[in-house]
Write a protein that holds these residues in place. Structure first.
Motif, PDB file in Angstrom:
ATOM      1  N   UNK A 146       0.809  -1.219   0.000  1.00  0.00           N
ATOM      2  CA  UNK A 146       0.000   0.000   0.000  1.00  0.00           C
ATOM      3  C   UNK A 146       0.841   1.266   0.000  1.00  0.00           C
ATOM      4  N   UNK A 147       1.928   1.379   0.802  1.00  0.00           N
ATOM      5  CA  UNK A 147       2.750   2.607   0.728  1.00  0.00           C
ATOM      6  C   UNK A 147       3.298   2.863  -0.667  1.00  0.00           C
ATOM      7  N   UNK A 148       3.798   1.827  -1.318  1.00  0.00           N
ATOM      8  CA  UNK A 148       4.341   2.006  -2.665  1.00  0.00           C
ATOM      9  C   UNK A 148       3.258   2.433  -3.642  1.00  0.00           C
ATOM     10  N   UNK A 149       2.046   1.894  -3.493  1.00  0.00           N
ATOM     11  CA  UNK A 149       0.932   2.262  -4.371  1.00  0.00           C
ATOM     12  C   UNK A 149       0.595   3.741  -4.236  1.00  0.00           C
ATOM     13  N   UNK A 150       0.521   4.214  -3.003  1.00  0.00           N
ATOM     14  CA  UNK A 150       0.187   5.621  -2.780  1.00  0.00           C
ATOM     15  C   UNK A 150       1.288   6.531  -3.300  1.00  0.00           C
ATOM     16  N   UNK A 151       2.540   6.114  -3.132  1.00  0.00           N
ATOM     17  CA  UNK A 151       3.644   6.944  -3.605  1.00  0.00           C
ATOM     18  C   UNK A 151       3.629   7.070  -5.130  1.00  0.00           C
ATOM     19  N   UNK A 152       3.272   6.004  -5.830  1.00  0.00           N
ATOM     20  CA  UNK A 152       3.333   6.004  -7.294  1.00  0.00           C
ATOM     21  C   UNK A 152       2.189   6.794  -7.920  1.00  0.00           C
TER      22      UNK A 152
END
Length: 750
Positions: free
Chosen positions: A637-643
């Motif tokens: 989830x963190x990587x998804x939000x960052x992208x």
């Protein structure tokens, strides 16, 4: 005594006188050359009946034909005026001059058959023509009229009878005991009679043949009139031969086989133009039929003959097809211009000579070779299904059977359907290498008991708007396409449909899951029809979730996060872990601020279109749920939000190898924004690499087990229902690993 014996074998000192043999002795010698056994007499009489235009021939046999052999036909009959010379030698209606022999088209022509039979048996004839008011009965002995009983007249006697002729032979070889003793058992002689009748019945399918034993109520052999050659072969030689028949036609004009349709009319050379013209019609078995002894039926100008040269040539054709010790079934009807055939080369007309024999045999053999090569089938083997004793049938035939059963169930109060007979000729057999031994409806026990990921249970995300889903139940629900009139979304959906690869989509729609080969590399095996495919389920899942996102635009179910995590914290985790942020002029804190600002300013749109809800305080309250019973790995989830923000921040993010694109969300264009967002959302949902070390804890092993269960029982069934596979997946994500027909060919060569 020895001296006397040696003296008797010495050559005479003077030549012996030459005597004229008695007529009776001459006739008996001639009869021995023509009538070898009951089957020989039957062959001659059947040919006479066929020459008379009979459409029905009935044969009655007693003691293998030695006690009684009776032939009844419905031909044109014999005139009363011809009866006195009927059994004399060389009396015939077939020819009058020697030149007629070159144009002969009938079976008989010498007029020796009845004469020979009358010299070795008791012969009687009952005949009636259409113009006669009654039938006439006569008896013959030694070629002449004989009284039925001593003291009676030899003249023909009127009697009741039908149109046609009935010839009765009794006490065959009664006056030649040596020949009689040389015959084998009556059962073997009867089998020879049946063999002759069978061959003529196959060549003359328009004529009805019946053969039975005297006193028996049922016939041993019976063929209908107005039939076809393949049907007669099926009736007399069985279904095992008929189902493997290959029709072949070849002529002197084209010398090519025509195997497409045995019933099509064939252009025949005109004998008036070319005396060497010929054409052949054959029915031969393919590689699936094997017999210990070759069955060779050869008819030349409709005459049953033998040819060792042809037999050897045809056996050579099958040497490279059949296993050693196996033989085929061959029926060949060869018609040659009568001017090129010499039929007067054997007393029983068993052999004939004709011009260009080697060339004709070679061309027919080549036609056989081409016809067999055109089949392109491996050998087939029947196998038992369950315990019913039936033969497996093709999916199409089984579907027809199921439809018929469903109709019958509607009419049956108890709902019971009688099983179809296993030997139903309407059900065609499927070749073994083309049989699909799996079913899409097969279900295993583990599919009924969902496996829950312990990590996901610990996080306890509540899935709102999707019904109460427990670990003990698994209910499927259709993912309906939402109503949307935005041009950008409509174009995205049309693009998906336009890029659909028909064959690949069919493979995924009708596949059977085999197993996961490598979870770390996202490799699985599936089966479609008789082919086995190695697929990258990660790439397939990414495309599936992208299409599910476009399909549900604006109408997503929500996966609530409880407690809701703060957006800033998640973005900080991802930015700090991303190495590519070092290349940016901004600090990691500034990058995180910009990403959070972008998402917060667009949170209303994210909530309305994508069900990605962010509270005023900056907490992630819910995520879009793309597929029921499939929970993504929330560690991503963190990587998804960052992208969701790099295009604005200018961060060149690293792209994993599994990704099929490198673009992040472009917030400046509506269509590009939706497309990029769904790509990122699909990547977030895609099962990633899972490395479980050897010393893994029970929770880690349970996580891997849960992921495997979701891939097999949730992900692949969803692909079967919703995925429109694009052609790009064929580049490296779907590879054919094996083919059952190819494996059969390999095993046959071993």
């Amino acid at each position: 005594m020895n001296n006397e014996s040696s003296t008797s074998t010495q050559a005479p000192s003077e030549p012996l006188p030459i005597r004229r043999l008695q007529e009776s002795l001459i006739n008996r010698i001639a009869a021995g050359e023509i009538i070898h056994r009951p089957a020989s007499a039957l062959k001659e009489l059947i040919e006479n009946s066929l020459d008379a235009g009979a459409t029905s021939i009935r044969v009655t046999v007693k003691d293998g034909g030695m006690k009684l052999l009776q032939i009844l036909d419905n031909g044109c009959g014999i005139r009363k005026a011809d009866l006195p010379i009927l059994a004399e030698r060389f009396t015939t209606s077939k020819l009058s001059t020697f030149s007629d022999l070159s144009r002969i088209r009938t079976y008989g022509f010498r007029g020796e058959a009845l004469a020979s039979i009358s010299h070795v048996s008791h012969l009687s004839v009952v005949t009636k023509t259409k113009t006669d008011s009654c039938a006439w009965k006569t008896c013959y002995a030694d070629g002449l009229l004989a009284p039925p009983k001593p003291g009676q007249s030899v003249d023909p006697k009127p009697c009741a009878g039908n149109d046609g002729t009935t010839i009765t032979i009794e006490d065959l070889f009664y006056n030649t005991p040596t020949r009689l003793s040389a015959l084998r058992s009556s059962s073997e002689e009867y089998s020879r009679i049946l063999d002759v009748l069978t061959k003529y019945a196959i060549h003359n399918p328009k004529v009805a043949f019946v053969c039975k034993k005297a006193g028996s109520p049922t016939p041993e052999l019976s063929s209908p009139s107005a039939s076809e050659t393949p049907n007669t072969i099926r009736l007399l030689y069985g279904h095992s031969v008929a189902k493997e028949l290959v029709p072949v036609k070849v002529s002197s004009k084209n010398s090519r086989s025509a195997t497409d349709n045995a019933d099509d009319d064939m252009e025949v050379d005109d004998p008036e133009d070319d005396p060497e013209a010929w054409h052949a019609n054959a029915h031969i078995t393919n590689a699936n039929y094997q017999a210990k002894k070759m069955v060779f039926l050869l008819f030349i100008n409709h005459r049953l003959v033998e040819s060792s040269r042809m037999k050897r040539a045809f056996e050579a054709v099958y040497n490279g097809i059949l296993p050693k010790g196996s033989s085929p079934f061959v029926y060949l009807s060869l018609e040659i211009d009568s001017r090129s055939v010499d039929v007067n080369v054997h007393p029983t007309k068993r052999e004939v000579h004709f011009l260009n024999e080697e060339d004709i045999v070679e061309k027919i053999s080549d036609a056989f070779q081409k016809a067999l090569a055109a089949q392109d089938h491996s050998r087939t083997f029947e196998y038992q299904t369950l315990l019913t004793g039936g033969v497996a049938h093709s999916e199409q035939e089984m579907s027809k059977t199921r439809k018929g059963k469903q109709r019958e169930v509607g009419d049956n109060e108890e709902g019971k359907v009688p099983p179809a007979p296993a030997n139903d000729p309407k059900l065609k057999k499927t070749l073994s290498q083309h049989k699909v031994r799996t079913s899409l409806k097969d279900r295993t026990l583990d599919s009924m008991f969902p496996v829950t990921n312990p990590a996901q249970v610990a996080r306890s995300p509540s899935q709102g708007n999707q019904g109460e889903s427990t670990a003990g139940t698994l209910r499927s629900r259709d993912v309906k396409e939402s109503e949307c009139y935005l041009t950008s979304v409509v174009n995205l959906r049309q693009k998906i449909v336009k890029g659909k690869h028909r064959h690949l989509t069919e493979i995924l729609e009708k596949h059977t899951f085999v197993g996961i080969v490598d979870l770390q590399r996202s490799l699985s095996l599936i089966q479609h029809s008789t082919n086995l495919y190695l697929v990258n389920h990660g790439s397939l899942a990414e495309e599936l979730f992208y299409q599910l996102g476009v399909r549900q635009f604006g109408n997503f179910s929500r996966m609530k996060l409880d407690p809701p995590p703060p957006l800033r914290t998640l973005v900080d985790i991802a930015v700090n872990a991303e190495e590519s942020t070092k290349e940016s002029k901004l600090s990691k804190s500034q990058i995180a601020d910009r990403i959070v600002k972008i998402l917060m300013t667009r949170r209303d749109m994210l909530a309305e279109y994508f069900s990605l809800c962010i509270s005023d305080a900056g907490h992630i309250e819910s995520l879009p749920l793309l597929l029921r019973d499939f929970t993504p790995n929330l560690n991503n989830l963190p990587s998804f939000l960052m992208r969701l923000g790099p295009q604005v921040t200018g961060i060149p993010l690293n792209t994993p190898a599994i990704r099929t694109d490198t673009s992040q969300v472009d917030w400046t264009s509506e269509m590009e924004c939706f497309d990029n967002f769904f790509r990122e959302l699909a990547y977030f949902y895609t099962p990633g690499e899972t490395v479980v070390p050897a010393s893994a804890s029970n929770d880690e092993a349970a996580q891997e087990k849960a992921e495997r269960w979701q891939i097999q029982h949730v992900l692949f069934p969803a692909m079967r229902r919703y995925l429109c596979a694009p052609k790009s997946l064929l580049d490296r994500d779907v590879v054919q690993a094996a083919s059952l027909p190819d494996l059969y060919k390999v095993f046959e060569r071993c």
